[in-house]
Design an enzyme around this catalytic site. Structure first.
Site, PDB file in Angstrom:
ATOM      1  CG  ASP A  36      35.436  -4.896  -2.632  1.00 45.11           C
ATOM      2  OD1 ASP A  36      36.175  -5.156  -1.663  1.00 45.11           O
ATOM      3  OD2 ASP A  36      34.974  -3.763  -2.837  1.00 45.11           O
ATOM      4  CG  ASP A  62      44.556  -7.751  -3.438  1.00 44.08           C
ATOM      5  OD1 ASP A  62      44.740  -6.568  -3.822  1.00 44.08           O
ATOM      6  OD2 ASP A  62      45.173  -8.246  -2.487  1.00 44.08           O
ATOM      7  CB  VAL A  63      42.987  -3.435  -7.206  1.00 43.04           C
ATOM      8  CG1 VAL A  63      41.487  -3.435  -7.445  1.00 43.04           C
ATOM      9  CG2 VAL A  63      43.364  -2.697  -5.934  1.00 43.04           C
ATOM     10  CE1 TYR A 155      42.821   8.296  -0.689  1.00 44.16           C
ATOM     11  CE2 TYR A 155      42.791  10.681  -0.887  1.00 44.16           C
ATOM     12  CZ  TYR A 155      42.156   9.455  -1.034  1.00 44.16           C
ATOM     13  OH  TYR A 155      40.879   9.391  -1.569  1.00 44.16           O
ATOM     14  CE  LYS A 159      42.426   7.952  -4.366  1.00 47.79           C
ATOM     15  NZ  LYS A 159      41.628   6.975  -5.142  1.00 47.79           N
ATOM     16  CB  THR A 190      32.042   6.087   1.672  1.00 47.89           C
ATOM     17  OG1 THR A 190      33.347   6.631   1.903  1.00 47.89           O
ATOM     18  CG2 THR A 190      31.455   6.651   0.397  1.00 47.89           C
ATOM     19  CB  THR A 193      34.585  10.087   5.034  1.00 51.67           C
ATOM     20  OG1 THR A 193      33.243   9.666   4.744  1.00 51.67           O
ATOM     21  CG2 THR A 193      35.318  10.373   3.744  1.00 51.67           C
TER      22      THR A 193
HETATM   23  P1  NAD Z   1      35.010   2.632   0.794  1.00 53.92           P
HETATM   24  O1  NAD Z   1      36.059   2.328   1.804  1.00 53.92           O
HETATM   25  O2  NAD Z   1      33.600   2.696   1.202  1.00 53.92           O
HETATM   26  O3  NAD Z   1      35.115   1.620  -0.435  1.00 53.92           O
HETATM   27  C1  NAD Z   1      36.335   1.226  -0.975  1.00 53.92           C
HETATM   28  C2  NAD Z   1      36.197  -0.184  -1.517  1.00 53.92           C
HETATM   29  O4  NAD Z   1      37.466  -0.571  -2.063  1.00 53.92           O
HETATM   30  C3  NAD Z   1      35.829  -1.209  -0.423  1.00 53.92           C
HETATM   31  O5  NAD Z   1      34.772  -2.019  -0.864  1.00 53.92           O
HETATM   32  C4  NAD Z   1      37.119  -1.981  -0.245  1.00 53.92           C
HETATM   33  O6  NAD Z   1      36.937  -3.326   0.160  1.00 53.92           O
HETATM   34  C5  NAD Z   1      37.717  -1.900  -1.646  1.00 53.92           C
HETATM   35  N1  NAD Z   1      39.142  -2.209  -1.641  1.00 53.92           N
HETATM   36  C6  NAD Z   1      40.101  -1.754  -0.800  1.00 53.92           C
HETATM   37  N2  NAD Z   1      41.276  -2.348  -1.062  1.00 53.92           N
HETATM   38  C7  NAD Z   1      41.054  -3.188  -2.109  1.00 53.92           C
HETATM   39  C8  NAD Z   1      41.872  -4.084  -2.842  1.00 53.92           C
HETATM   40  N3  NAD Z   1      43.168  -4.261  -2.549  1.00 53.92           N
HETATM   41  N4  NAD Z   1      41.309  -4.771  -3.853  1.00 53.92           N
HETATM   42  C9  NAD Z   1      39.995  -4.636  -4.151  1.00 53.92           C
HETATM   43  N5  NAD Z   1      39.163  -3.819  -3.487  1.00 53.92           N
HETATM   44  C10 NAD Z   1      39.699  -3.112  -2.465  1.00 53.92           C
HETATM   45  O7  NAD Z   1      35.495   4.011   0.136  1.00 53.92           O
HETATM   46  P2  NAD Z   1      34.840   5.024  -0.919  1.00 53.92           P
HETATM   47  O8  NAD Z   1      34.743   6.316  -0.240  1.00 53.92           O
HETATM   48  O9  NAD Z   1      33.639   4.443  -1.574  1.00 53.92           O
HETATM   49  O10 NAD Z   1      36.049   5.126  -1.950  1.00 53.92           O
HETATM   50  C11 NAD Z   1      35.981   4.782  -3.312  1.00 53.92           C
HETATM   51  C12 NAD Z   1      37.064   5.541  -4.057  1.00 53.92           C
HETATM   52  O11 NAD Z   1      36.801   6.935  -3.989  1.00 53.92           O
HETATM   53  C13 NAD Z   1      38.464   5.355  -3.489  1.00 53.92           C
HETATM   54  O12 NAD Z   1      39.399   5.252  -4.546  1.00 53.92           O
HETATM   55  C14 NAD Z   1      38.693   6.630  -2.705  1.00 53.92           C
HETATM   56  O13 NAD Z   1      40.062   6.950  -2.567  1.00 53.92           O
HETATM   57  C15 NAD Z   1      37.953   7.633  -3.564  1.00 53.92           C
HETATM   58  N6  NAD Z   1      37.566   8.857  -2.877  1.00 53.92           N
HETATM   59  C16 NAD Z   1      36.804   8.829  -1.755  1.00 53.92           C
HETATM   60  C17 NAD Z   1      36.411  10.022  -1.157  1.00 53.92           C
HETATM   61  C18 NAD Z   1      35.531  10.047   0.053  1.00 53.92           C
HETATM   62  O14 NAD Z   1      35.402  11.112   0.659  1.00 53.92           O
HETATM   63  N7  NAD Z   1      34.890   8.972   0.447  1.00 53.92           N
HETATM   64  C19 NAD Z   1      36.830  11.234  -1.708  1.00 53.92           C
HETATM   65  C20 NAD Z   1      37.619  11.240  -2.847  1.00 53.92           C
HETATM   66  C21 NAD Z   1      37.971  10.036  -3.435  1.00 53.92           C
END
Ligand code: NAD
Length: 250
Positions: A36, A62-63, A155, A159, A190, A193
């Site tokens: 992360d 950093d991805v 987005y 996705k 999370t 949202t």
């Molecule tokens: P979150 O924001 O709580 O966590 C995302 C994590 O990704 C964070 O720790 C952040 O620091 C990290 N991140 C962001 N940019 C980065 C980078 N450049 N390099 C490395 N790490 C990075 O969000 P979440 O809800 O846990 O999301 C996780 C995944 O699930 C995401 O891909 C999101 O699009 C997907 N998702 C989330 C939801 C939702 O409702 N929360 C729904 C569908 C899909």
């Protein structure tokens, strides 16, 4: 234990669903690398897993950086001796009308949400090959399957890209025992949202679209990721696991 003896790397695992997956994987016997950009939060997840007797390592990742991915895979392999599982979970969210979306915002989201998955897969495959196979789980979204008017162009596009990159990866590496599947969560509690949930009208509008009548919890997605990561899913590749409270059923 369902992941005994396996080593995993999870991107975006400092918080949210990634952190839930890291904790669950560790409880199921995996050694887990937490990648992360959030160092303090990532180190806290590492410490918490270790305090409970698990094996974990935080790596700054950093991805969007190919070099960071190579270093993260090297760090995991050098600490754990192998890499069996990659969860491409890191992502950013947002909402914007198409005409109000800047080219810079498009590029940034595509870089993190789509290119990050490509770079992670590219870095992990050689290590999985050396391990004799592996499982890659790509976190897409229900918005990688259907449109939502108040989402954002990059987005939805990112996705959707993850969904089909998953299928190509599955096909190109099936012969080497490397599986690849996508997970499509619906709205989950999370940080991502937080803003939508904080506004009562927006929150209600979202919940009204979810047949099960509530947001999901991070662990409810993590259990699906665990299944795909484990040998229980040995015959599953190129598939889409929808965990969305029924959003896409209607
Ligand atoms: P979150 O924001 O709580 O966590 C995302 C994590 O990704 C964070 O720790 C952040 O620091 C990290 N991140 C962001 N940019 C980065 C980078 N450049 N390099 C490395 N790490 C990075 O969000 P979440 O809800 O846990 O999301 C996780 C995944 O699930 C995401 O891909 C999101 O699009 C997907 N998702 C989330 C939801 C939702 O409702 N929360 C729904 C569908 C899909």
């Amino acid at each position: 234990m369902r992941l005994a003896g396996k080593a995993a790397l999870i991107s975006g695992a400092a918080r949210g669903m990634g952190a839930a997956e890291a904790r669950l994987f560790a409880r199921e016997g995996a050694s887990v690398a937490i990648g992360d950009i959030l160092e303090a939060e990532g180190e806290a997840v590492e410490a918490d897993i270790k305090a409970k007797g698990g094996e974990a390592l935080f790596v700054k990742l950093d991805v969007t950086s190919e070099t960071d991915w190579q270093r993260a895979v090297e760090a995991a392999v050098s600490r754990f001796g192998r890499l069996d599982i990659l969860v491409n979970n890191a992502g950013i969210g947002g909402a914007s009308r198409l005409e109000d979306t800047t080219a810079e915002a498009w590029d940034r989201m595509m870089d993190i949400n789509a290119k990050g998955v490509f770079l992670g897969t590219k870095a992990a495959v050689p290590a999985m090959r050396r391990a004799g196979g592996g499982s890659i789980v790509n976190i897409s979204s229900q918005l990688g399957l259907v449109g939502m008017r108040d989402s954002s162009p990059p987005y939805q596009a990112s996705k959707g890209a993850v969904r089909l990159l998953t299928k190509l990866t599955a096909l190109q590496y099936a012969g080497e025992g490397i599986r690849c599947n996508s997970v499509h969560p619906g709205p989950v509690v999370t940080a991502m949202t937080e803003r939508r949930r904080a506004d009562p009208a927006t929150y209600q509008r979202m919940v009204d679209r979810i047949p099960l009548g509530r947001y999901g919890e991070a662990d409810e997605v993590a259990y699906g990721v665990l299944y795909l990561a484990s040998d229980e899913a040995a015959f599953v590749t190129g598939s889409e696991l929808v965990i969305d409270g029924g959003w896409t059923a209607q």
